[in-house]
Design a protein around this motif. Structure first.
Motif, PDB file in Angstrom:
ATOM      1  N   SER A   1       0.857  -1.185   0.000  1.00 45.69           N
ATOM      2  CA  SER A   1       0.000   0.000   0.000  1.00 45.69           C
ATOM      3  C   SER A   1       0.895   1.237   0.000  1.00 45.69           C
ATOM      4  O   SER A   1       2.105   1.137   0.215  1.00 45.69           O
ATOM      5  CB  SER A   1      -0.902   0.015   1.236  1.00 45.69           C
TER       6      SER A   1
ATOM      7  N   GLN B   1      -5.313  -0.258  -6.072  1.00 40.97           N
ATOM      8  CA  GLN B   1      -5.796   0.743  -5.111  1.00 40.97           C
ATOM      9  C   GLN B   1      -6.612   1.819  -5.826  1.00 40.97           C
ATOM     10  O   GLN B   1      -7.701   2.193  -5.411  1.00 40.97           O
ATOM     11  CB  GLN B   1      -4.603   1.470  -4.455  1.00 40.97           C
TER      12      GLN B   1
ATOM     13  N   LYS C   1     -10.945   3.712  -6.303  1.00 36.03           N
ATOM     14  CA  LYS C   1     -11.336   5.130  -6.252  1.00 36.03           C
ATOM     15  C   LYS C   1     -11.919   5.579  -7.590  1.00 36.03           C
ATOM     16  O   LYS C   1     -12.940   6.252  -7.641  1.00 36.03           O
ATOM     17  CB  LYS C   1     -10.112   6.009  -5.939  1.00 36.03           C
TER      18      LYS C   1
ATOM     19  N   ALA D   1       0.535  10.055   3.582  1.00 32.87           N
ATOM     20  CA  ALA D   1      -0.476  10.074   4.649  1.00 32.87           C
ATOM     21  C   ALA D   1      -1.829  10.616   4.173  1.00 32.87           C
ATOM     22  O   ALA D   1      -2.884  10.157   4.618  1.00 32.87           O
ATOM     23  CB  ALA D   1       0.033  10.912   5.818  1.00 32.87           C
ATOM     24  N   LYS D   2      -1.805  11.591   3.249  1.00 29.81           N
ATOM     25  CA  LYS D   2      -3.042  12.334   2.978  1.00 29.81           C
ATOM     26  C   LYS D   2      -3.611  12.208   1.557  1.00 29.81           C
ATOM     27  O   LYS D   2      -4.733  12.644   1.303  1.00 29.81           O
ATOM     28  CB  LYS D   2      -2.811  13.833   3.257  1.00 29.81           C
TER      29      LYS D   2
ATOM     30  N   TYR E   1      -4.755   9.759  -0.503  1.00 29.56           N
ATOM     31  CA  TYR E   1      -5.996   9.001  -0.718  1.00 29.56           C
ATOM     32  C   TYR E   1      -7.156   9.524   0.134  1.00 29.56           C
ATOM     33  O   TYR E   1      -8.320   9.321  -0.210  1.00 29.56           O
ATOM     34  CB  TYR E   1      -5.768   7.509  -0.477  1.00 29.56           C
ATOM     35  N   GLU E   2      -6.824  10.205   1.219  1.00 30.30           N
ATOM     36  CA  GLU E   2      -7.889  10.802   2.043  1.00 30.30           C
ATOM     37  C   GLU E   2      -8.443  12.060   1.391  1.00 30.30           C
ATOM     38  O   GLU E   2      -9.524  12.541   1.749  1.00 30.30           O
ATOM     39  CB  GLU E   2      -7.329  11.184   3.434  1.00 30.30           C
ATOM     40  N   GLY E   3      -7.683  12.602   0.436  1.00 30.47           N
ATOM     41  CA  GLY E   3      -8.128  13.823  -0.227  1.00 30.47           C
ATOM     42  C   GLY E   3      -7.871  15.074   0.592  1.00 30.47           C
ATOM     43  O   GLY E   3      -8.426  16.135   0.307  1.00 30.47           O
ATOM     44  N   THR E   4      -7.011  14.966   1.621  1.00 33.98           N
ATOM     45  CA  THR E   4      -6.756  16.119   2.498  1.00 33.98           C
ATOM     46  C   THR E   4      -5.410  16.794   2.206  1.00 33.98           C
ATOM     47  O   THR E   4      -5.049  17.748   2.878  1.00 33.98           O
ATOM     48  CB  THR E   4      -6.770  15.688   3.990  1.00 33.98           C
TER      49      THR E   4
END
Length: 631
Positions: free
Chosen positions: A285, A298, A302, A348-349, A351-354
């Motif tokens: 991942s 992955q 999405k 860290a961010k 895939y979270e979209g942040t």
């Protein structure tokens, strides 16, 4: 551990070339020390980036194959594993395949089968071991001619046993019967030095190239403008691009491309060896250092159907968003500490979209793009073929280098090939702004070559002996890939014709099997007879010289089209799109294509300039359907 990951010395910028060793093949294009400066600086930047990275990477180990193992693997890759081993008795499918090969392709197969056979005998493996001569004798007895109409080969020896560098001497007996028809065919065709002939197999062209002076036009050195203006002459039956054929036919294309590339390297006296990586544990991942296949798995959760890693697409978009006119784009590195920090934040961010893209500077995004390519657990050009891509520089003529690259692109896995295509298209867009950004084709190639060609798993011994030559060579291969990318994504017509021939032969075999079943099963016979009676009136609906085109997604779902000399595929699509009815026309011209389906091809998307009468004569049993590439 880090020292084993690099192929060059640390003090790159001060490296001086060895004039004698450099002044060899014309493929180096007179690259001098100054013009190589960007290459060494990029390598130094890579070294520093890795030095700042606290995470130790596991170097990929490339396995040295045992005797015969390489050839055995090659035969498996070519789809010919049933010529040896436990399944060697069941090789009817291979016989069909072998019947479509050219003389030089057969010689390449013979050479590898012979090596495997000798190795098996030495190891006393308890398998049925066929004699290589028997394989081809069987096949030649059952077939009259190979796909190009020349007499089949019954010789046992390999093509390059007495071959010189340009394929002009030695072994004339073996090739002579092939040369005469092919030579006249070459002379009859109006091909210029810069035309890429896709009708005659590349290895056959090399074998027939008696006069090496023909290549001199392609050996001039210099800058961007002096790369030959290679072009593809128009083919009336349509140009076939990667992505135009159905998966079952692409498998055949892969096997044929592997055999053809090997035959070409054999003729030119260049060793073709596939590398093999020892499996290592990779991340399952994340974004950087993750296998392409895992990334796409992955990403498809999405964005269903995506074929290019989302992070790769986003980094390119980010670079382009500012402007491609920035001076030194791709060459000037981002700030190393900032790039490292961005890398961790993206992990860290993303895939979270942040993740906030607003503050990502252009040079940092370019550095992240290059880092993504370098950090792949296996090279973008694959472990198997990276060395073959590098060795393209050793082929004597630019046209042959281009032919080899064309075949190598066909051999890449789909994910690697799609990602490479997007990268090359982006690099060309950067070059299109060279007046402002000062990044010419040569500059971009210099900067990108170390990112694609120096890989942390490959032993450095062989490379260290001639750093400059290797660097200049890979930079030139990079130039070729950018400059001729449209040509490289074309499937040569001779390969498509061999696929058609294979499909025809397989259908003949199936018909024979069906005939046997019909004799044994009366019910099946009756049912088939009934189907034939049903079909007759429909067939009579379509007179000679007319094709029935189906368009299930358009308002006009079917039309009988009269074939004329000038009618093209694009004309038929336009005719359908002009037919308005109560339905709302939702599909645009650039979204729909005419497809050739069945007959001697699985499925083929036609380019708009395909002359339909010529294609119909090549495949009279095809069905014709208009649809979008997605459906």
């Amino acid at each position: 551990r880090r020292t084993g990951q690099y192929t060059m010395n640390h003090d790159y910028s001060k490296k001086t070339p060895d004039g004698a060793s450099f002044d060899r093949a014309g493929s180096q294009d007179s690259l001098d020390e100054l013009s190589m400066d960007d290459y060494w600086k990029e390598l130094e930047n890579i070294h520093e980036t890795r030095g700042n990275n606290h995470e130790e990477r596991v170097a990929l180990v490339v396995k040295e194959p045992d005797e015969g193992e390489l050839e055995e693997e090659w035969l498996k890759e070519a789809g010919l594993s049933n010529l040896f081993g436990e399944s060697s008795g069941d090789s009817l499918e291979s016989m069909v395949f072998l019947s479509t090969l050219t003389r030089t392709q057969k010689a390449a197969v013979e050479k590898r089968v012979e090596t495997v056979t000798q190795t098996m005998r030495k190891k006393n493996r308890q398998h049925q071991i066929p004699d290589v001569r028997d394989i081809f004798r069987l096949q030649n007895d059952s077939k009259g001619k190979v796909c190009d109409g020349s007499e089949p080969s019954t010789v046992r020896t390999s093509v390059n046993r007495n071959e010189t560098q340009d394929g002009t001497k030695g072994n004339t007996k073996q090739l002579s019967s092939y040369e005469k028809p092919q030579k006249s065919l070459l002379e009859d065709m109006p091909f210029s030095d810069t035309d890429i002939n896709l009708e005659i197999p590349f290895a056959e062209q090399a074998a027939n190239l008696k006069d090496s002076s023909v290549g001199k036009i392609c050996k001039s050195g210099g800058g961007d403008t002096l790369l030959p203006n290679f072009r593809l002459p128009k083919d009336k039956t349509g140009t076939t691009k990667i992505g135009d054929l159905a998966p079952q036919d692409m498998k055949k294309v892969y096997s044929l491309a592997l055999i053809e590339l090997t035959a070409l390297y054999d003729i030119l006296g260049t060793e073709f060896k596939q590398q093999k990586a020892v499996k290592i544990k990779t991340k399952d991942s994340g974004l950087f250092g993750v296998p392409l296949s895992v990334l796409l798995e992955q990403d498809q959760k999405k964005v269903p159907g995506t074929k290019i890693p989302l992070i790769f697409q986003k980094l390119i978009a980010q670079i382009e968003e500012t402007t491609l006119e920035t001076e030194g784009l791709l060459r000037i590195p981002g700030v190393a500490t900032r790039v490292k920090s961005l890398c961790q934040e993206l992990e860290a961010k993303f895939y979270e979209g942040t993740f906030s893209w607003e503050n990502v500077k252009q040079h940092d995004a370019a550095s992240l793009l290059k880092l993504f390519i370098r950090d792949l657990p296996q090279p973008l050009l694959t472990v198997e073929y990276l060395k073959a891509f590098q060795d393209v520089q050793n082929l004597p003529m630019k046209k042959q280098q281009l032919q080899a690259l064309n075949l190598l692109v066909l051999l890449l896995p789909e994910a690697n090939r799609n990602t490479l295509k997007v990268l090359l298209e982006f690099l060309q867009r950067v070059i299109d702004h060279r007046d402002k950004n000062k990044m010419t084709l040569k500059n971009v190639a210099m900067v990108m070559a170390p990112n694609l060609f120096t890989f942390h798993g490959f032993g450095s011994k062989t490379i260290e002996q001639s750093d400059f030559v290797m660097a200049a060579g890979t930079a030139n291969v990079m130039r070729f890939m950018i400059q001729y990318q449209k040509l490289l994504w074309t499937i040569p017509k001779f390969i498509v014709n061999q696929v058609r021939k294979q499909n025809t032969e397989s259908q003949k075999k199936e018909k024979k099997d069906k005939a046997m079943k019909k004799l044994l099963k009366k019910m099946a016979y009756d049912r088939e007879k009934h189907e034939k009676q049903e079909k007759t009136p429909n067939d009579a609906d379509v007179p000679q010289g007319v094709i029935r085109v189906q368009a299930p997604h358009l308002s006009k779902v079917s039309m009988a089209i009269q074939l004329t000399e000038e009618l093209k595929a694009g004309d038929i699509v336009a005719r359908f799109l002009s037919q308005k009815s109560g339905n709302v026309q939702t599909l645009k011209k650039e979204e729909v294509f005419l497809y050739e389906i069945g007959g001697n091809i699985g499925e083929r998307c036609l380019d708009d300039d395909t002359y339909m009468k010529d294609l119909y004569q090549l495949n009279p049993n095809a069905e014709w359907v208009i649809k979008s590439k997605q459906s």
